[in-house]
Motif scaffolding. Structure first.
Motif, mmCIF file in Angstrom:
data_model
loop_
_atom_site.group_PDB
_atom_site.id
_atom_site.type_symbol
_atom_site.label_atom_id
_atom_site.label_comp_id
_atom_site.label_asym_id
_atom_site.label_seq_id
_atom_site.Cartn_x
_atom_site.Cartn_y
_atom_site.Cartn_z
ATOM 1 N N PHE A 162 0.827 -1.215 0.000
ATOM 2 C CA PHE A 162 0.000 0.000 0.000
ATOM 3 C C PHE A 162 0.859 1.263 0.000
ATOM 4 O O PHE A 162 0.556 2.247 0.679
ATOM 5 C CB PHE A 162 -0.945 0.020 1.206
ATOM 6 N N GLY A 163 1.961 1.236 -0.744
ATOM 7 C CA GLY A 163 2.831 2.404 -0.818
ATOM 8 C C GLY A 163 3.919 2.455 0.232
ATOM 9 O O GLY A 163 4.769 3.347 0.206
ATOM 10 N N ASP A 164 3.929 1.506 1.171
ATOM 11 C CA ASP A 164 4.952 1.468 2.223
ATOM 12 C C ASP A 164 6.138 0.637 1.729
ATOM 13 O O ASP A 164 6.007 -0.557 1.498
ATOM 14 C CB ASP A 164 4.358 0.832 3.482
ATOM 15 N N TYR A 165 7.299 1.274 1.559
ATOM 16 C CA TYR A 165 8.450 0.590 0.984
ATOM 17 C C TYR A 165 9.547 0.292 2.004
ATOM 18 O O TYR A 165 10.697 0.116 1.639
ATOM 19 C CB TYR A 165 9.024 1.428 -0.171
ATOM 20 N N LYS A 166 9.185 0.190 3.261
ATOM 21 C CA LYS A 166 10.215 0.055 4.283
ATOM 22 C C LYS A 166 10.751 -1.363 4.461
ATOM 23 O O LYS A 166 11.840 -1.545 4.961
ATOM 24 C CB LYS A 166 9.686 0.572 5.631
ATOM 25 N N HIS A 167 9.974 -2.366 4.122
ATOM 26 C CA HIS A 167 10.450 -3.713 4.404
ATOM 27 C C HIS A 167 9.888 -4.742 3.421
ATOM 28 O O HIS A 167 8.921 -4.500 2.724
ATOM 29 C CB HIS A 167 10.078 -4.121 5.836
ATOM 30 N N PHE A 168 10.539 -5.907 3.401
ATOM 31 C CA PHE A 168 10.160 -7.021 2.538
ATOM 32 C C PHE A 168 9.143 -7.905 3.257
ATOM 33 O O PHE A 168 9.284 -8.182 4.448
ATOM 34 C CB PHE A 168 11.412 -7.836 2.192
ATOM 35 N N THR A 169 8.123 -8.336 2.540
ATOM 36 C CA THR A 169 7.137 -9.271 3.080
ATOM 37 C C THR A 169 7.125 -10.493 2.180
ATOM 38 O O THR A 169 6.881 -10.385 0.974
ATOM 39 C CB THR A 169 5.731 -8.651 3.121
ATOM 40 N N SER A 170 7.388 -11.668 2.733
ATOM 41 C CA SER A 170 7.496 -12.875 1.922
ATOM 42 C C SER A 170 6.131 -13.371 1.466
ATOM 43 O O SER A 170 5.096 -13.103 2.091
ATOM 44 C CB SER A 170 8.195 -13.983 2.714
ATOM 45 N N LEU A 171 6.134 -14.124 0.385
ATOM 46 C CA LEU A 171 4.906 -14.749 -0.108
ATOM 47 C C LEU A 171 4.366 -15.730 0.918
ATOM 48 O O LEU A 171 3.152 -15.829 1.118
ATOM 49 C CB LEU A 171 5.189 -15.459 -1.437
ATOM 50 N N ASP A 172 5.261 -16.438 1.588
ATOM 51 C CA ASP A 172 4.829 -17.421 2.578
ATOM 52 C C ASP A 172 4.134 -16.755 3.758
ATOM 53 O O ASP A 172 3.170 -17.294 4.312
ATOM 54 C CB ASP A 172 6.035 -18.225 3.054
ATOM 55 N N LEU A 177 -1.098 -15.398 6.482
ATOM 56 C CA LEU A 177 -2.086 -14.406 6.907
ATOM 57 C C LEU A 177 -3.459 -14.673 6.295
ATOM 58 O O LEU A 177 -4.491 -14.456 6.932
ATOM 59 C CB LEU A 177 -1.615 -13.001 6.510
ATOM 60 N N PHE A 178 -3.469 -15.155 5.044
ATOM 61 C CA PHE A 178 -4.727 -15.380 4.338
ATOM 62 C C PHE A 178 -5.240 -16.813 4.472
ATOM 63 O O PHE A 178 -6.240 -17.182 3.856
ATOM 64 C CB PHE A 178 -4.567 -15.042 2.851
ATOM 65 N N VAL A 213 3.610 -20.959 -7.475
ATOM 66 C CA VAL A 213 2.715 -20.261 -8.404
ATOM 67 C C VAL A 213 1.259 -20.407 -7.968
ATOM 68 O O VAL A 213 0.477 -19.452 -8.061
ATOM 69 C CB VAL A 213 2.915 -20.779 -9.848
ATOM 70 N N MET A 214 0.889 -21.586 -7.482
ATOM 71 C CA MET A 214 -0.476 -21.773 -6.982
ATOM 72 C C MET A 214 -0.748 -20.828 -5.810
ATOM 73 O O MET A 214 -1.807 -20.189 -5.748
ATOM 74 C CB MET A 214 -0.691 -23.230 -6.559
ATOM 75 N N VAL A 215 0.201 -20.726 -4.897
ATOM 76 C CA VAL A 215 0.060 -19.814 -3.758
ATOM 77 C C VAL A 215 0.001 -18.366 -4.240
ATOM 78 O O VAL A 215 -0.822 -17.575 -3.766
ATOM 79 C CB VAL A 215 1.226 -20.006 -2.765
ATOM 80 N N LEU A 216 0.848 -18.024 -5.184
ATOM 81 C CA LEU A 216 0.877 -16.671 -5.740
ATOM 82 C C LEU A 216 -0.485 -16.265 -6.290
ATOM 83 O O LEU A 216 -0.986 -15.166 -6.012
ATOM 84 C CB LEU A 216 1.928 -16.591 -6.845
ATOM 85 N N LEU A 223 -5.701 -10.435 -2.324
ATOM 86 C CA LEU A 223 -5.300 -9.031 -2.321
ATOM 87 C C LEU A 223 -6.271 -8.161 -3.103
ATOM 88 O O LEU A 223 -6.358 -6.953 -2.889
ATOM 89 C CB LEU A 223 -3.884 -8.882 -2.906
ATOM 90 N N ASN A 224 -6.994 -8.783 -4.021
ATOM 91 C CA ASN A 224 -8.005 -8.068 -4.806
ATOM 92 C C ASN A 224 -9.415 -8.330 -4.291
ATOM 93 O O ASN A 224 -10.391 -8.090 -5.000
ATOM 94 C CB ASN A 224 -7.887 -8.458 -6.275
ATOM 95 N N GLN A 225 -9.493 -8.840 -3.060
ATOM 96 C CA GLN A 225 -10.762 -9.077 -2.366
ATOM 97 C C GLN A 225 -11.700 -9.972 -3.177
ATOM 98 O O GLN A 225 -12.908 -9.749 -3.238
ATOM 99 C CB GLN A 225 -11.436 -7.738 -2.029
ATOM 100 N N MET A 226 -11.101 -10.998 -3.759
ATOM 101 C CA MET A 226 -11.861 -11.986 -4.522
ATOM 102 C C MET A 226 -11.755 -13.333 -3.825
ATOM 103 O O MET A 226 -10.768 -13.601 -3.109
ATOM 104 C CB MET A 226 -11.321 -12.082 -5.955
ATOM 105 N N PRO A 227 -12.738 -14.204 -3.988
ATOM 106 C CA PRO A 227 -12.679 -15.521 -3.332
ATOM 107 C C PRO A 227 -11.566 -16.390 -3.908
ATOM 108 O O PRO A 227 -11.282 -16.345 -5.103
ATOM 109 C CB PRO A 227 -14.061 -16.124 -3.626
ATOM 110 N N MET A 228 -10.939 -17.177 -3.049
ATOM 111 C CA MET A 228 -9.899 -18.093 -3.504
ATOM 112 C C MET A 228 -10.515 -19.279 -4.234
ATOM 113 O O MET A 228 -11.717 -19.557 -4.104
ATOM 114 C CB MET A 228 -9.072 -18.584 -2.308
#
Length: 237
Positions: A162-172, A177-178, A213-216, A223-228
């Motif tokens: 959301f525009g915050d560039y201070k740190h890295f957040t892993s895909l895992d 979280l989700f 890729v499946m997780v991605l 992240l787009n507020q759509m159902p998995m």
């Protein structure tokens, strides 16, 4: 819904160009020494010991797997994900196969590539290795002369920040979280070089890359507020 069909999700797995520092040519041994002296670990480790990090850098590594995923809709307009991978000890061959997929099966003007931290790693790494292997770079990856806002790629890490560039957040971490099943249940990225050179198990690396890729794709939907997607709507080709 139609816009989702123009996204190609991807992940790459990379290893050092050679199995050990000693197998580098004298020229590249010298170049690696110069490169590695700027690593924070250089105070405690020699260039030889740091060589297992070479796969992170396109100048000293190579791609062994590219996994891709894309959405399709069935006759009931139900969204489905299809995942496949290109893997080879011959990097030029897998890059050519990847390029052929993009050129033949996707509209280059509408295609958007999506990866986690892709703008910093996956996209430039593929482009650089294509240059080195003399593979023509597809339009979707040819960013020469383009301004940042003209690049259509999607980076799930950027979406999360959301525009915050201070740190890295892993895909895992985002998957956790989700509530998405982790792709790291067997190996993670830090083990790929060892699995490739010590175990010689490219298939294990390929399966891991497909899971990423499946997780991605699932993270992108959340992240787009759509159902998995349910597991039955994901196909491994």
């Amino acid at each position: 819904m139609k816009d989702l069909h123009d996204i190609l999700f991807l992940d790459i797995e990379t290893v050092a160009a050679q199995s050990s520092f000693e197998k580098l040519t004298p020229r590249f041994q010298s170049l690696w020494k110069k490169k590695s002296q700027f690593f924070k670990e250089a105070e405690f480790q020699t260039p030889e010991e740091l060589y297992d990090k070479a796969g992170i850098y396109a100048e000293f590594g190579k791609i062994v797997t590219i996994a891709v995923g894309y959405f399709v809709s069935n006759e009931n307009d139900t969204l489905q994900l299809r995942v496949k991978a290109f893997s080879s000890h011959d990097e030029k061959l897998l890059l050519q196969e990847f390029r052929e997929l993009i050129s033949k099966h996707f509209n280059s003007k509408k295609l958007r590539l999506c990866a986690h931290n892709g703008k910093e790693f996956d996209f430039p790494y593929i482009g650089r290795r294509m240059l080195i292997n003399e593979v023509t770079i597809p339009d979707a990856l040819n960013l020469s002369g383009k301004k940042p806002w003209e690049v259509p790629h999607i980076d799930t890490m950027e979406l999360w920040k959301f525009g915050d560039y201070k740190h890295f957040t892993s895909l895992d971490l985002l998957a956790g979280l989700f509530g998405i099943e982790s792709s790291k249940d067997d190996i993670d990225g830090s083990q790929v070089n060892e699995v490739y050179y010590k175990e010689g198990d490219l298939n294990r690396i390929t399966e891991y890359c497909k899971r990423d890729v499946m997780v991605l794709a699932q993270v992108f939907l959340r992240l787009n507020q759509m159902p998995m997607l349910e597991k039955e709507h994901i196909t491994i080709l």
